[in-house]
Design a protein around this motif. Structure first.
Motif, PDB file in Angstrom:
ATOM      1  N   ASP A 226       0.810  -1.224   0.000  1.00 11.69           N
ATOM      2  CA  ASP A 226       0.000   0.000   0.000  1.00 11.69           C
ATOM      3  C   ASP A 226       0.844   1.274   0.000  1.00 11.69           C
ATOM      4  N   GLY A 227       2.020   1.215  -0.589  1.00 10.41           N
ATOM      5  CA  GLY A 227       2.853   2.411  -0.714  1.00 10.41           C
ATOM      6  C   GLY A 227       3.478   2.888   0.581  1.00 10.41           C
ATOM      7  N   ARG A 228       3.476   2.033   1.603  1.00  7.94           N
ATOM      8  CA  ARG A 228       3.961   2.490   2.914  1.00  7.94           C
ATOM      9  C   ARG A 228       5.028   1.550   3.463  1.00  7.94           C
ATOM     10  N   ALA A 229       5.623   1.982   4.578  1.00  4.29           N
ATOM     11  CA  ALA A 229       6.589   1.136   5.284  1.00  4.29           C
ATOM     12  C   ALA A 229       5.849  -0.002   5.987  1.00  4.29           C
ATOM     13  N   LEU A 230       6.583  -1.067   6.304  1.00  7.74           N
ATOM     14  CA  LEU A 230       5.980  -2.198   7.017  1.00  7.74           C
ATOM     15  C   LEU A 230       5.776  -1.849   8.485  1.00  7.74           C
ATOM     16  N   ARG A 231       4.801  -2.512   9.110  1.00  7.44           N
ATOM     17  CA  ARG A 231       4.616  -2.329  10.543  1.00  7.44           C
ATOM     18  C   ARG A 231       4.135  -3.629  11.158  1.00  7.44           C
TER      19      ARG A 231
END
Lengths: 296, 215
Positions: A141-146
């Motif tokens: 989703d275009g974001r960093a992992l968490r």
């Protein structure tokens, strides 16, 4: 089908592959691993690796295997444990369902890589699964992992001939640069001091750029105004209005209007990306013809 | 026109050659850059993996295994002086703008026009797309006549949304993603020039023409 569930991730852990070069005119920089050679080494240990891997930072990474999967890790020097047992770095391992993997920062490096014997099953965006932190596209989703993210893994790739992981020898010495497209806008004195004075990696670094400390105030007097913007390439060293030098990295802005005194050669950009904050940096000029033949 | 400007050839790293037609923005230099990019594209130079037209320059990214800087510079010099121009296939776009930006009345005041007159002056003639690439789908359009030139704002806005219509430095720009900007916000539009699922992801090219219409 296998998967991994992330239990711990720093704010800059992202999915990366070879990136999406060729889209500068569309306003998109290529992204891809900060340390490409380390990313490639992790693939070599596996023999056949999915094109996409996880790039993590000194914040480390923790995950649980949900199904059996082969992994390899490399890049910098981190501390790896699997089900509580310490492993060497770099490493290759076969995980079974429920295996708990914990990666913590070691003595050196900013970026490590985790690759699998299969593809990470996230959508291709413009031909790549790489996360672009500047455009907010790709990866998950275009974001960093968490923590809590589940990364589905595809089918096992045809088995390749892997290699026993061995630590890479990393060159030291000055970071080699090519004269920048605005070098002529700086005085002779500043150009000279750029390649004789020492700089340092500052704590302000991310996938877009690495700010440098300039203890000798080399650029304090460099006042250059109103340049017409040009396309940017990774390794460009631009000098901000307040005199701060910044080395633009894989998620760089696609164009820039600040003066660029030099560009880090392709062969030294991986090594540069792994220098931790506080590390002293010196730059050495080389010719384009020389740089074109260098291997990272 | 293109042939009257002799460009400067510079390395940009060890995999890039920058062809710079001027040190500052002018209509001639911009046309020269866009025209030259089209010429390289049509010629299909060996080893060139990416052609990026900028405001007054063109970046050629090359693969050093296939061609070196000096050899590529030689090819570029031949193309710069070669007679003839590629056929202009420049598209025309019509962009409907809602002139409701926070800075609209300030901008009209700066150019000493009533808001309605500013809008009419802004839309009076189609503009040329001077450059793309600042952000995904972002386009710079220009040039407005001298009477409509205003400087950038003193303060940068941390973020404006996709579809924001910006104005400064004799140009109108349109965002297709959220970006920070120091330009004046004069309106917004439903027009978008970025679709990550499309191939290519942006469709407006440097050299195209844009006609602005008030909603």
């Amino acid at each position: 089908m296998s998967a991994i569930r992330i239990t711990r991730a720093g704010p800059l852990a992202t999915l990366q592959d070879a990136g999406r070069p060729g889209l500068l005119r569309h306003g998109i920089s290529a992204s891809g691993p900060m340390d490409r050679t380390a990313f490639e080494r992790a693939g070599v240990w596996l023999g056949a690796a999915g094109a996409t891997g996880i790039e993590f930072t000194t914040a480390g990474l923790g995950f649980v295997a949900e199904g059996s999967v082969s992994i390899a890790v490399d890049g910098g020097s981190f501390e790896l444990s699997i089900d509580g047992e310490a492993k060497s770095w770099p490493s290759r391992a076969l995980l079974s369902a429920g295996s708990i993997v914990d990666i913590r920062p070691g003595p050196a490096g900013n970026y490590g890589y985790l690759r699998f014997d299969r593809e990470i099953d996230v959508p291709l965006v413009m031909g790549s699964r790489a996360t672009s932190s500047i455009a907010g596209i790709g990866g998950l989703d275009g974001r960093a992992l968490r923590a809590g993210d589940v990364l589905p893994l595809g089918a096992t790739l045809p088995r390749g001939r892997g290699q026993h992981p061995t630590p890479a020898t990393v060159a030291d010495g000055p970071i080699r640069v090519i004269r920048g497209i605005h070098a002529d806008r700086f005085s002779n004195a500043i150009r000279q001091r750029f390649v004789t004075d020492a700089f340092a990696v500052s704590p302000q670094l991310d996938r877009m750029g690495v700010r440098l400390a300039d203890p000798g105030q080399v650029f304090a007097e460099a006042k250059i105004l109103s340049l017409v913007s040009d396309a940017v390439v990774p390794g460009d060293i631009q000098i901000l209005g307040d005199g701060t030098p910044i080395v633009l990295m894989r998620d760089h802005q696609p164009t820039g209007g600040y003066p660029r005194i030099a560009t880090v050669v392709t062969a030294d950009l991986d090594r540069f990306s792994q220098l931790r904050p506080g590390t002293q940096v010196r730059f050495a000029p080389v010719t384009v013809a020389h740089a074109e033949g260098l291997k990272p | 026109m293109t042939d009257t400007l002799t460009p400067t050839l510079l390395p940009l790293g060890d995999r890039g050659l920058l062809i710079r037609f001027a040190e500052s923005l002018s209509d001639d230099a911009n046309r020269a850059a866009i025209g030259f990019a089209a010429r390289v594209e049509a010629a299909g130079v060996r080893g060139v993996v990416e052609i990026v037209p900028n405001l007054v320059s063109v970046l050629l990214r090359y693969e050093p295994g296939a061609i070196g800087f000096d050899a590529l510079a030689g090819e570029v010099r031949l193309l710069v002086s070669a007679p003839g121009q590629p056929a202009a296939g420049d598209a025309e776009h019509r962009v409907t703008v809602h002139f409701d930006g926070e800075d609209l009345s300030e901008v009209a005041g700066l150019v000493r026009l009533l808001v309605a007159d500013f809008i009419a002056a802004h839309n009076a003639a189609p503009l040329r797309v001077l450059a793309t690439g600042f952000a995904p789908g972002f386009i710079y359009c220009g040039m407005h006549p001298e009477a409509l030139v205003v400087p950038r704002r003193g303060v940068v806005r941390r973020q404006v949304p996709a579809g924001t219509v910006l104005f400064a430095a004799g140009q109108t720009a349109i965002t297709s993603t959220a970006i920070p900007t120091g330009w004046h916000v004069i309106g917004h539009t439903e027009f978008r020039n970025f679709d990550p699922a499309a191939e290519p992801p942006t469709t407006v090219r440097a050299g195209d023409s844009v006609a602005f219409v008030a909603s």
